[in-house]
Scaffold this motif. Structure first.
Motif, PDB file in Angstrom:
ATOM      1  N   UNK A 150      67.018  33.143  55.155  1.00  0.00           N
ATOM      2  CA  UNK A 150      67.360  34.550  55.331  1.00  0.00           C
ATOM      3  C   UNK A 150      66.613  35.397  54.304  1.00  0.00           C
ATOM      4  N   UNK A 151      65.975  36.456  54.772  1.00  0.00           N
ATOM      5  CA  UNK A 151      65.340  37.441  53.897  1.00  0.00           C
ATOM      6  C   UNK A 151      66.089  38.757  54.086  1.00  0.00           C
ATOM      7  N   UNK A 199      77.327  39.742  61.470  1.00  0.00           N
ATOM      8  CA  UNK A 199      76.442  39.139  60.464  1.00  0.00           C
ATOM      9  C   UNK A 199      75.306  38.389  61.147  1.00  0.00           C
ATOM     10  N   UNK A 200      74.069  38.793  60.905  1.00  0.00           N
ATOM     11  CA  UNK A 200      72.923  38.111  61.496  1.00  0.00           C
ATOM     12  C   UNK A 200      72.826  36.678  60.995  1.00  0.00           C
ATOM     13  N   UNK A 201      73.177  36.466  59.740  1.00  0.00           N
ATOM     14  CA  UNK A 201      73.136  35.114  59.178  1.00  0.00           C
ATOM     15  C   UNK A 201      74.104  34.195  59.901  1.00  0.00           C
ATOM     16  N   UNK A 215      65.847  28.561  62.117  1.00  0.00           N
ATOM     17  CA  UNK A 215      65.893  30.005  62.354  1.00  0.00           C
ATOM     18  C   UNK A 215      65.544  30.766  61.091  1.00  0.00           C
ATOM     19  N   UNK A 216      64.968  31.942  61.293  1.00  0.00           N
ATOM     20  CA  UNK A 216      64.692  32.862  60.208  1.00  0.00           C
ATOM     21  C   UNK A 216      65.333  34.193  60.507  1.00  0.00           C
ATOM     22  N   UNK A 217      65.903  34.829  59.496  1.00  0.00           N
ATOM     23  CA  UNK A 217      66.557  36.126  59.649  1.00  0.00           C
ATOM     24  C   UNK A 217      65.888  37.116  58.705  1.00  0.00           C
ATOM     25  N   UNK A 218      65.538  38.290  59.215  1.00  0.00           N
ATOM     26  CA  UNK A 218      64.871  39.305  58.399  1.00  0.00           C
ATOM     27  C   UNK A 218      65.007  40.661  59.085  1.00  0.00           C
ATOM     28  N   UNK A 219      64.683  41.738  58.387  1.00  0.00           N
ATOM     29  CA  UNK A 219      64.770  43.060  59.012  1.00  0.00           C
ATOM     30  C   UNK A 219      63.576  43.414  59.893  1.00  0.00           C
ATOM     31  N   UNK A 220      62.523  42.590  59.884  1.00  0.00           N
ATOM     32  CA  UNK A 220      61.345  42.841  60.715  1.00  0.00           C
ATOM     33  C   UNK A 220      60.862  41.525  61.327  1.00  0.00           C
ATOM     34  N   UNK A 236      73.396  30.936  62.410  1.00  0.00           N
ATOM     35  CA  UNK A 236      74.049  29.638  62.206  1.00  0.00           C
ATOM     36  C   UNK A 236      74.785  29.198  63.466  1.00  0.00           C
ATOM     37  N   UNK A 237      75.486  30.135  64.114  1.00  0.00           N
ATOM     38  CA  UNK A 237      76.253  29.784  65.303  1.00  0.00           C
ATOM     39  C   UNK A 237      75.333  29.421  66.464  1.00  0.00           C
ATOM     40  N   UNK A 238      74.228  30.138  66.603  1.00  0.00           N
ATOM     41  CA  UNK A 238      73.263  29.813  67.654  1.00  0.00           C
ATOM     42  C   UNK A 238      72.734  28.400  67.463  1.00  0.00           C
ATOM     43  N   UNK A 239      72.376  28.051  66.239  1.00  0.00           N
ATOM     44  CA  UNK A 239      71.863  26.713  65.956  1.00  0.00           C
ATOM     45  C   UNK A 239      72.911  25.642  66.284  1.00  0.00           C
ATOM     46  N   UNK A 240      74.166  25.946  65.960  1.00  0.00           N
ATOM     47  CA  UNK A 240      75.241  24.989  66.254  1.00  0.00           C
ATOM     48  C   UNK A 240      75.457  24.854  67.761  1.00  0.00           C
ATOM     49  N   UNK A 241      75.415  25.985  68.476  1.00  0.00           N
ATOM     50  CA  UNK A 241      75.585  25.953  69.929  1.00  0.00           C
ATOM     51  C   UNK A 241      74.463  25.153  70.589  1.00  0.00           C
ATOM     52  N   UNK A 242      73.255  25.342  70.099  1.00  0.00           N
ATOM     53  CA  UNK A 242      72.114  24.608  70.657  1.00  0.00           C
ATOM     54  C   UNK A 242      72.331  23.107  70.497  1.00  0.00           C
ATOM     55  N   UNK A 243      72.767  22.711  69.313  1.00  0.00           N
ATOM     56  CA  UNK A 243      72.982  21.279  69.076  1.00  0.00           C
ATOM     57  C   UNK A 243      74.131  20.744  69.937  1.00  0.00           C
ATOM     58  N   UNK A 244      75.222  21.513  70.027  1.00  0.00           N
ATOM     59  CA  UNK A 244      76.380  21.050  70.795  1.00  0.00           C
ATOM     60  C   UNK A 244      76.064  20.914  72.280  1.00  0.00           C
ATOM     61  N   UNK A 245      75.242  21.815  72.812  1.00  0.00           N
ATOM     62  CA  UNK A 245      75.007  21.853  74.256  1.00  0.00           C
ATOM     63  C   UNK A 245      73.767  21.087  74.701  1.00  0.00           C
ATOM     64  N   UNK A 246      72.825  20.872  73.789  1.00  0.00           N
ATOM     65  CA  UNK A 246      71.585  20.198  74.187  1.00  0.00           C
ATOM     66  C   UNK A 246      71.305  18.931  73.388  1.00  0.00           C
TER      67      UNK A 246
END
Length: 359
Positions: free
Chosen positions: A170-171, A125-127, A147-152, A131-141
């Motif tokens: 998300x689009x 799931x891209x969504x 973030x934005x999610x879309x097909x293009x 979400x997990x990337x954003x959480x990892x960024x906060x936890x580690x930094x």
């Protein structure tokens, strides 16, 4: 990496929130609740690099002259940039991206595109990946990202700005048409102040207006830009996420401590920039050919002009001619900034057209 035609691309655009200012607030907690800007010292011709969201409530923004920012907010706290700290944080963020995507396209220290079409993380799931990337960024930094999610790509970039700070938008593929219908054209990357005025003059304000316009007429009026805009508003963006981005230009510029109106002095200062331009260009000219020479002049009233010419080498005579023509556009106004640049011709490569893949 070729994506099977039965799979729709899943693109994430990650954009750190007021990145430089956020690093300063993290490292100096006493700055977290005050209007803060990075760069732009009070003396001289300072310009802000970025500012936090408290400062933005006063109308302050990136690239604003310091004196104007201080007028809007006399209590604004200014700190000098610490590039080493920002680069270190950026490397931590980039490392997180590699846990989730093979195709990563950094745009700067604080933003990047990720293609997660084939990623098996978070059940694909891209969504959830975003979400997990954003959480990892906060936890580690200790920093937040939007973030934005879309097909293009172009829609993912627009989406990342819609729930800032510390948000996600998300689009989905089935929402693309509806989203573009009411999308303000100035939100699309590449649509600037000049082009938006021309578009409005033609009665074009939204993506829906472009969708219903005649493609050939747009191309006739706006050239390649009109063709690109029409394609974007059909939801088509064939650009792949790639970390093999080619530099298109090399530039050097200087802002003066005081406005200068003497043309002889301005010419001397312009020529003094040549060694630095040659130094910066050296490595790039080993990989690409020069195709353009140009000068930039910003006048005392902040009006800016650029003069360019097709050129295969840095020629002083041509440079001076361009500079004089640029200065003439100011009709005697003093100058606050001068710059010069070269254009680089992209390498010619035979590429197969990419498919816009169904979901």
């Amino acid at each position: 990496m070729t994506t099977p035609a039965s799979i729709q691309r899943k693109i994430i655009h990650v954009d750190m929130d007021c990145f430089y200012a956020a690093v300063e607030m993290r490292d100096q907690p006493e700055l977290a609740n005050v209007p803060l800007a990075v760069g732009g010292m009070r003396s001289g011709r300072g310009v802000l690099t970025t500012c936090n969201y408290i400062a933005r409530q006063y109308g302050i923004r990136s690239a604003m002259p310091t004196h104007k920012a201080m007028q809007l907010c006399p209590d604004l706290v200014l700190v000098p940039p610490r590039m080493a700290a920002y680069q270190d944080a950026s490397q931590q963020v980039q490392a997180i991206f590699h846990d989730y995507a093979d195709a990563i396209e950094p745009l700067s220290l604080d933003e990047a595109y990720l293609d997660v079409t084939s990623s098996q993380a978070c059940r694909g799931s891209a969504t959830l990946i975003a979400e997990q990337i954003r959480q990892d960024i906060f936890d580690k930094t200790g920093l937040t990202a939007s973030a934005g999610v879309a097909p293009v790509k172009f829609l993912a970039k627009i989406a990342s700005d819609l729930n800032k700070p510390n948000g996600l938008f998300v689009i989905k593929p089935e929402q693309v048409s509806e989203f573009i219908e009411t999308l303000a054209l100035e939100k699309i990357s590449g649509v600037g102040k000049v082009s938006i005025e021309k578009l409005h003059h033609q009665g074009l304000y939204t993506g829906g207006d472009i969708r219903r316009a005649e493609r050939d007429k747009l191309k006739q009026i706006f050239g390649k830009f009109g063709e690109m805009l029409w394609m974007r508003c059909q939801g088509v963006d064939e650009r792949a996420v790639s970390n093999d981005r080619q530099r298109k230009s090399v530039a050097v510029e200087r802002t003066f401590a005081q406005d200068e109106g003497d043309q002889g002095i301005l010419v001397e200062r312009l020529m003094a920039l040549l060694p630095e331009l040659q130094r910066r260009s050296e490595k790039h000219l080993k990989q690409a050919k020069m195709n353009k020479l140009g000068v930039k002049v910003k006048f005392a009233d902040f009006q800016q002009t650029t003069k360019e010419q097709q050129c295969q080498q840095i020629d002083e005579t041509t440079l001076l001619e361009l500079f004089n023509e640029a200065l003439a556009r100011g009709k005697g106004k003093a100058v606050r900034l001068i710059g010069l640049h070269i254009g680089l011709a992209p390498e010619q490569q035979n590429q197969s057209p990419q498919l816009i893949l169904p979901f």
